[in-house]
Write a protein that holds these residues in place. Structure first.
Motif, PDB file in Angstrom:
ATOM      1  N   TYR A   1       0.826  -1.215   0.000  1.00 46.71           N
ATOM      2  CA  TYR A   1       0.000   0.000   0.000  1.00 46.71           C
ATOM      3  C   TYR A   1       0.857   1.262   0.000  1.00 46.71           C
ATOM      4  O   TYR A   1       0.488   2.274  -0.586  1.00 46.71           O
ATOM      5  N   LEU A   2       2.001   1.184   0.668  1.00 42.83           N
ATOM      6  CA  LEU A   2       2.885   2.353   0.740  1.00 42.83           C
ATOM      7  C   LEU A   2       3.636   2.605  -0.563  1.00 42.83           C
ATOM      8  O   LEU A   2       3.858   3.758  -0.932  1.00 42.83           O
ATOM      9  N   THR A   3       4.027   1.544  -1.255  1.00 39.06           N
ATOM     10  CA  THR A   3       4.889   1.720  -2.423  1.00 39.06           C
ATOM     11  C   THR A   3       4.166   1.613  -3.762  1.00 39.06           C
ATOM     12  O   THR A   3       4.654   2.146  -4.756  1.00 39.06           O
ATOM     13  N   GLU A   4       3.021   0.963  -3.808  1.00 39.70           N
ATOM     14  CA  GLU A   4       2.343   0.733  -5.079  1.00 39.70           C
ATOM     15  C   GLU A   4       1.076   1.578  -5.261  1.00 39.70           C
ATOM     16  O   GLU A   4       0.701   1.870  -6.386  1.00 39.70           O
ATOM     17  N   LEU A   5       0.404   1.907  -4.182  1.00 41.57           N
ATOM     18  CA  LEU A   5      -0.865   2.630  -4.268  1.00 41.57           C
ATOM     19  C   LEU A   5      -0.773   3.965  -3.548  1.00 41.57           C
ATOM     20  O   LEU A   5      -0.024   4.110  -2.582  1.00 41.57           O
TER      21      LEU A   5
ATOM     22  N   SER B   1       9.678   5.730   9.638  1.00 45.62           N
ATOM     23  CA  SER B   1       8.217   5.839   9.703  1.00 45.62           C
ATOM     24  C   SER B   1       7.606   5.407   8.368  1.00 45.62           C
ATOM     25  O   SER B   1       8.288   5.397   7.338  1.00 45.62           O
ATOM     26  N   PRO B   2       6.311   5.074   8.355  1.00 47.50           N
ATOM     27  CA  PRO B   2       5.638   4.756   7.088  1.00 47.50           C
ATOM     28  C   PRO B   2       5.744   5.896   6.075  1.00 47.50           C
ATOM     29  O   PRO B   2       5.940   5.649   4.878  1.00 47.50           O
ATOM     30  N   ALA B   3       5.643   7.145   6.534  1.00 47.59           N
ATOM     31  CA  ALA B   3       5.741   8.293   5.616  1.00 47.59           C
ATOM     32  C   ALA B   3       7.133   8.362   4.982  1.00 47.59           C
ATOM     33  O   ALA B   3       7.272   8.619   3.781  1.00 47.59           O
ATOM     34  N   GLN B   4       8.166   8.156   5.789  1.00 48.62           N
ATOM     35  CA  GLN B   4       9.530   8.169   5.265  1.00 48.62           C
ATOM     36  C   GLN B   4       9.739   7.021   4.277  1.00 48.62           C
ATOM     37  O   GLN B   4      10.403   7.192   3.247  1.00 48.62           O
ATOM     38  N   TYR B   5       9.180   5.857   4.582  1.00 46.28           N
ATOM     39  CA  TYR B   5       9.296   4.709   3.692  1.00 46.28           C
ATOM     40  C   TYR B   5       8.628   5.004   2.350  1.00 46.28           C
ATOM     41  O   TYR B   5       9.198   4.734   1.289  1.00 46.28           O
ATOM     42  N   ARG B   6       7.419   5.586   2.409  1.00 47.01           N
ATOM     43  CA  ARG B   6       6.719   5.928   1.164  1.00 47.01           C
ATOM     44  C   ARG B   6       7.535   6.934   0.357  1.00 47.01           C
ATOM     45  O   ARG B   6       7.680   6.793  -0.852  1.00 47.01           O
ATOM     46  N   LYS B   7       8.060   7.931   1.027  1.00 46.64           N
ATOM     47  CA  LYS B   7       8.833   8.971   0.331  1.00 46.64           C
ATOM     48  C   LYS B   7      10.043   8.354  -0.374  1.00 46.64           C
ATOM     49  O   LYS B   7      10.392   8.753  -1.484  1.00 46.64           O
ATOM     50  N   LYS B   8      10.639   7.374   0.270  1.00 46.99           N
ATOM     51  CA  LYS B   8      11.846   6.753  -0.263  1.00 46.99           C
ATOM     52  C   LYS B   8      11.563   5.724  -1.363  1.00 46.99           C
ATOM     53  O   LYS B   8      12.312   5.633  -2.333  1.00 46.99           O
TER      54      LYS B   8
END
Length: 190
Positions: free
Chosen positions: A144-148, A178-185
């Motif tokens: 969900y974090l990386t694909e959507l 954090s999830p936000a940092q992971y998504r950003k990266k």
């Protein structure tokens, strides 16, 4: 061609070679056979012992021993190895991680006692069922974090955690960010 055995001769190994079902039964003894309602077998052993002590005819002793072996085979069921239960727990979690609210649900689905299930799982994996469940949830959240482009605040519900704070803490503990940092990266459609 196998030679026929006389009723009162032959080694135990010879007898087993003539009766393959019995051989497979006795070969499984080391893998764990549980005798259900084994109390009645005690009286059979006592009867065999008494018959032997009384020097009764060998044919009578032979009949009692044969009956005892048949009783053992009828009373036996094979213990499911703990690895099998662990795999069943894992499979259930993989397909239902988003909807599991308690360990009771998993145990009931597998017809296991919750405490017994926890103990077997921990012996096999080194972690609790709940820890494994949360690890799967956090791993699934990566999609969900990386694909959507789903808001991070909704992902906890999608993976079954139902608490943004708990989701954040579990995620940060596992991945160090954090999830936000992971998504950003790692978000694919930057």
């Amino acid at each position: 061609m196998q030679e026929a055995l006389e009723p009162n001769s032959g080694s135990f190994q010879n007898i087993l070679s003539v009766f393959p079902y019995m051989q497979s039964f006795f070969n499984r003894l080391d893998s764990g056979i549980v005798l259900k309602n084994a109390g009645h077998l005690f009286s059979s052993v006592r009867e065999i012992n008494d018959t032997f002590q009384a020097n009764e005819p060998l044919w009578h002793l032979n009949l009692l021993i044969n009956k005892f072996i048949i009783d053992i085979m009828n009373a036996a069921y094979y213990q499911v190895p703990s690895r099998t239960y662990t795999e069943q727990v894992k499979n259930y979690i993989h397909y239902h991680y988003f909807e599991i609210n308690s360990l009771d649900e998993i145990a009931n689905h597998l017809s296991l006692n919750k405490i017994y299930m926890e103990r077997l799982f921990k012996q096999e994996t080194g972690m609790s069922v709940w820890t494994y469940l949360n690890n799967i949830r956090i791993e699934k959240s990566l999609y969900y974090l990386t694909e959507l482009n789903i808001p991070i605040g909704n992902i906890d519900e999608l993976v079954g955690i139902h608490s943004r704070q708990n989701f954040y803490l579990l995620f940060k503990k596992k991945y160090g960010i954090s999830p936000a940092q992971y998504r950003k990266k790692y978000y694919k459609n930057k």
